[in-house]
Design an enzyme around this catalytic site. Structure first.
Site, PDB file in Angstrom:
ATOM      1  N   SER A   1     -28.806  12.145  84.066  1.00  0.00           N
ATOM      2  CA  SER A   1     -28.474  13.570  84.009  1.00  0.00           C
ATOM      3  C   SER A   1     -27.583  13.990  85.156  1.00  0.00           C
ATOM      4  O   SER A   1     -26.990  15.067  85.119  1.00  0.00           O
ATOM      5  CB  SER A   1     -29.746  14.411  84.117  1.00  0.00           C
ATOM      6  OG  SER A   1     -30.633  14.111  83.099  1.00  0.00           O
TER       7      SER A   1
ATOM      8  N   HIS B   1     -24.185  10.683  78.399  1.00  0.00           N
ATOM      9  CA  HIS B   1     -25.254  11.648  78.648  1.00  0.00           C
ATOM     10  C   HIS B   1     -25.550  12.480  77.404  1.00  0.00           C
ATOM     11  O   HIS B   1     -24.809  13.410  77.077  1.00  0.00           O
ATOM     12  CB  HIS B   1     -24.844  12.550  79.833  1.00  0.00           C
ATOM     13  CG  HIS B   1     -25.878  13.548  80.228  1.00  0.00           C
ATOM     14  ND1 HIS B   1     -25.576  14.775  80.773  1.00  0.00           N
ATOM     15  CD2 HIS B   1     -27.229  13.513  80.160  1.00  0.00           C
ATOM     16  CE1 HIS B   1     -26.679  15.431  81.015  1.00  0.00           C
ATOM     17  NE2 HIS B   1     -27.698  14.700  80.644  1.00  0.00           N
TER      18      HIS B   1
ATOM     19  N   GLU C   1     -21.942  14.085  76.993  1.00  0.00           N
ATOM     20  CA  GLU C   1     -21.002  14.056  78.126  1.00  0.00           C
ATOM     21  C   GLU C   1     -20.686  12.585  78.393  1.00  0.00           C
ATOM     22  O   GLU C   1     -21.611  11.770  78.510  1.00  0.00           O
ATOM     23  CB  GLU C   1     -21.656  14.648  79.379  1.00  0.00           C
ATOM     24  CG  GLU C   1     -21.509  16.139  79.535  1.00  0.00           C
ATOM     25  CD  GLU C   1     -22.095  16.630  80.859  1.00  0.00           C
ATOM     26  OE1 GLU C   1     -21.506  17.523  81.463  1.00  0.00           O
ATOM     27  OE2 GLU C   1     -23.159  16.150  81.284  1.00  0.00           O
TER      28      GLU C   1
ATOM     29  N   ASN D   1     -25.543  19.764  84.021  1.00  0.00           N
ATOM     30  CA  ASN D   1     -26.650  20.052  84.933  1.00  0.00           C
ATOM     31  C   ASN D   1     -26.229  20.712  86.236  1.00  0.00           C
ATOM     32  O   ASN D   1     -27.050  21.292  86.928  1.00  0.00           O
ATOM     33  CB  ASN D   1     -27.462  18.787  85.181  1.00  0.00           C
ATOM     34  CG  ASN D   1     -28.379  18.538  84.009  1.00  0.00           C
ATOM     35  OD1 ASN D   1     -29.088  19.448  83.568  1.00  0.00           O
ATOM     36  ND2 ASN D   1     -28.352  17.338  83.464  1.00  0.00           N
TER      37      ASN D   1
HETATM   38  P1  NAI Z   1     -39.368  10.076  80.131  1.00  0.00           P
HETATM   39  O1  NAI Z   1     -40.259  10.195  81.319  1.00  0.00           O
HETATM   40  O2  NAI Z   1     -39.761  10.729  78.851  1.00  0.00           O
HETATM   41  O3  NAI Z   1     -39.122   8.516  79.782  1.00  0.00           O
HETATM   42  C1  NAI Z   1     -38.753   7.540  80.716  1.00  0.00           C
HETATM   43  C2  NAI Z   1     -39.200   6.180  80.158  1.00  0.00           C
HETATM   44  O4  NAI Z   1     -38.634   5.144  80.958  1.00  0.00           O
HETATM   45  C3  NAI Z   1     -40.713   5.977  80.174  1.00  0.00           C
HETATM   46  O5  NAI Z   1     -41.145   5.569  78.888  1.00  0.00           O
HETATM   47  C4  NAI Z   1     -40.916   4.852  81.205  1.00  0.00           C
HETATM   48  O6  NAI Z   1     -42.015   3.995  80.889  1.00  0.00           O
HETATM   49  C5  NAI Z   1     -39.585   4.111  81.095  1.00  0.00           C
HETATM   50  N1  NAI Z   1     -39.248   3.299  82.249  1.00  0.00           N
HETATM   51  C6  NAI Z   1     -39.401   3.604  83.567  1.00  0.00           C
HETATM   52  N2  NAI Z   1     -38.954   2.582  84.318  1.00  0.00           N
HETATM   53  C7  NAI Z   1     -38.507   1.617  83.464  1.00  0.00           C
HETATM   54  C8  NAI Z   1     -37.927   0.329  83.638  1.00  0.00           C
HETATM   55  N3  NAI Z   1     -37.719  -0.175  84.848  1.00  0.00           N
HETATM   56  N4  NAI Z   1     -37.576  -0.389  82.537  1.00  0.00           N
HETATM   57  C9  NAI Z   1     -37.786   0.129  81.285  1.00  0.00           C
HETATM   58  N5  NAI Z   1     -38.336   1.344  81.077  1.00  0.00           N
HETATM   59  C10 NAI Z   1     -38.693   2.074  82.144  1.00  0.00           C
HETATM   60  O7  NAI Z   1     -37.930  10.574  80.619  1.00  0.00           O
HETATM   61  P2  NAI Z   1     -36.736  11.212  79.755  1.00  0.00           P
HETATM   62  O8  NAI Z   1     -36.882  12.684  79.705  1.00  0.00           O
HETATM   63  O9  NAI Z   1     -36.586  10.441  78.494  1.00  0.00           O
HETATM   64  O10 NAI Z   1     -35.483  10.935  80.709  1.00  0.00           O
HETATM   65  C11 NAI Z   1     -34.904   9.643  80.813  1.00  0.00           C
HETATM   66  C12 NAI Z   1     -33.509   9.740  81.405  1.00  0.00           C
HETATM   67  O11 NAI Z   1     -32.715  10.617  80.583  1.00  0.00           O
HETATM   68  C13 NAI Z   1     -33.433  10.304  82.821  1.00  0.00           C
HETATM   69  O12 NAI Z   1     -32.392   9.675  83.513  1.00  0.00           O
HETATM   70  C14 NAI Z   1     -33.091  11.773  82.583  1.00  0.00           C
HETATM   71  O13 NAI Z   1     -32.460  12.360  83.674  1.00  0.00           O
HETATM   72  C15 NAI Z   1     -32.158  11.648  81.382  1.00  0.00           C
HETATM   73  N6  NAI Z   1     -32.041  12.849  80.567  1.00  0.00           N
HETATM   74  C16 NAI Z   1     -33.145  13.622  80.306  1.00  0.00           C
HETATM   75  C17 NAI Z   1     -33.024  14.762  79.543  1.00  0.00           C
HETATM   76  C18 NAI Z   1     -34.230  15.615  79.248  1.00  0.00           C
HETATM   77  O14 NAI Z   1     -34.067  16.736  78.747  1.00  0.00           O
HETATM   78  N7  NAI Z   1     -35.440  15.139  79.510  1.00  0.00           N
HETATM   79  C19 NAI Z   1     -31.730  15.192  78.983  1.00  0.00           C
HETATM   80  C20 NAI Z   1     -30.649  14.265  79.254  1.00  0.00           C
HETATM   81  C21 NAI Z   1     -30.812  13.170  80.039  1.00  0.00           C
END
Ligand code: NAI
Length: 284
Positions: A119, A140, A152, A190
């Site tokens: 993000s 993104h 993005e 963001n």
């Molecule tokens: P989330 O917390 O729902 O999911 C993250 C996942 O990554 C978890 O299932 C975790 O077990 C896994 N994980 C952690 N370390 C790992 C590793 N070393 N290898 C494999 N899997 C691993 O988080 P979310 O919301 O899906 O965000 C993920 C990314 O997307 C972040 O970089 C965030 O900034 C970005 N993002 C999030 C948005 C949102 O609205 N939540 C929107 C756009 C981008």
């Protein structure tokens, strides 16, 4: 570049959505996470979404089964050896992302593109961890991925035109609208959104108004479809805090200082809708 197979690293709310839209557009997808339970949860999320589409008559049961058959669960990063494109969607933390990119660089075939759904974090710094910085790029997606049109696309300092074009075309093949932005903290989305959310949190912190009323003001007064605190819960307060820290570190300006109430909620584990508690209580 011929992209047919992708690996999504991280099966959380974003990873599951990214896997779904690719499978729906005919790509083969490895949905990877460190924990098997997380992969299962991610797949469940995809199934639920597709079932909703069948109920609305937008998808037949046969199409749903076909889409699901294109998603392969993975807990071994070595599966990246079969991918033409890897899209990383793990926690918004530079150290963890760097480690994963180093490993992906070792596992993925030489032609593969390594993309990050970060993000806010610098693409150039992530790319520098790999032996192929010209093949590293920001892709993104917005939340919820199956619904939101924007992607993005962020070039790192060394990202090649060929890689940029391939990722742009991939985004278009998902019926998304790609927009190119430069590699600066928070990119465009963001950099503008998160200070607003942080300010809304300060407004609660300083006792100016309640979360419900702040959201109401922004919905009815500014015509936002969702209030900033509902949106923060939806994004994840942990992710919001990481993004604010990236903006604060990257620009060094006090206007990006994360609100102490945001820090407090994250420390308490109140990280939003995904755990049932944030500015609102989803378990009531
Ligand atoms: P989330 O917390 O729902 O999911 C993250 C996942 O990554 C978890 O299932 C975790 O077990 C896994 N994980 C952690 N370390 C790992 C590793 N070393 N290898 C494999 N899997 C691993 O988080 P979310 O919301 O899906 O965000 C993920 C990314 O997307 C972040 O970089 C965030 O900034 C970005 N993002 C999030 C948005 C949102 O609205 N939540 C929107 C756009 C981008």
């Amino acid at each position: 570049m011929d992209i047919q197979t992708i690996m999504v690293v991280g099966a959380g709310q974003m990873g599951a959505g990214i896997a779904q839209v690719h499978a729906q557009s005919g790509y083969y997808v490895y949905l990877h996470d460190v924990k098997e339970t997380q992969v299962e949860k991610g797949l469940e999320r995809v199934k639920k979404n597709l079932t909703r589409q069948t109920e609305k008559g937008r998808l037949t049961n046969e199409e749903k089964s076909e889409i699901l058959s294109r998603i392969v669960p993975s807990t071994e990063l070595e599966n990246a050896s079969k991918a033409d494109l890897a899209v990383e969607a793990i926690v918004e933390n530079m150290d963890v992302k760097k480690k994963v990119f180093k490993e992906l660089d070792e596992c993925a075939p030489p032609h593969a593109i390594l993309a990050t759904n970060t993000s806010s974090l610098p693409i150039t710094e992530i790319a520098a961890e790999t032996s192929r910085p010209s093949q590293v790029i920001g892709m993104h997606f917005m939340n919820p991925v199956p619904v939101m049109k924007l992607v993005e696309i962020i070039r790192g300092l060394e990202t090649s035109d060929k890689v940029f074009d391939a990722v742009k075309q991939t985004a278009e093949s998902l019926h998304k609208t790609p927009v190119e932005v430069n590699d600066f903290p928070g990119f465009v989305s963001n950099r503008i959104l998160m200070p607003m959310i942080n300010e809304a949190i300060y407004t609660v912190y300083e006792g100016v108004s309640s979360p419900e009323d702040i959201d109401q003001v922004m919905k009815l007064g500014m015509n936002h479809p969702m209030g900033p605190l509902t949106l923060a819960d939806f994004i994840g307060l942990d992710t919001c805090l990481y993004i604010m820290e990236t903006l604060h570190d990257g620009f060094g300006d006090d206007k990006y200082r994360p609100c102490p109430l945001l820090r407090k909620y994250v420390k308490a584990g109140w990280i939003g809708k995904k755990v049932g508690r944030g500015f609102y209580n989803y378990n009531e």
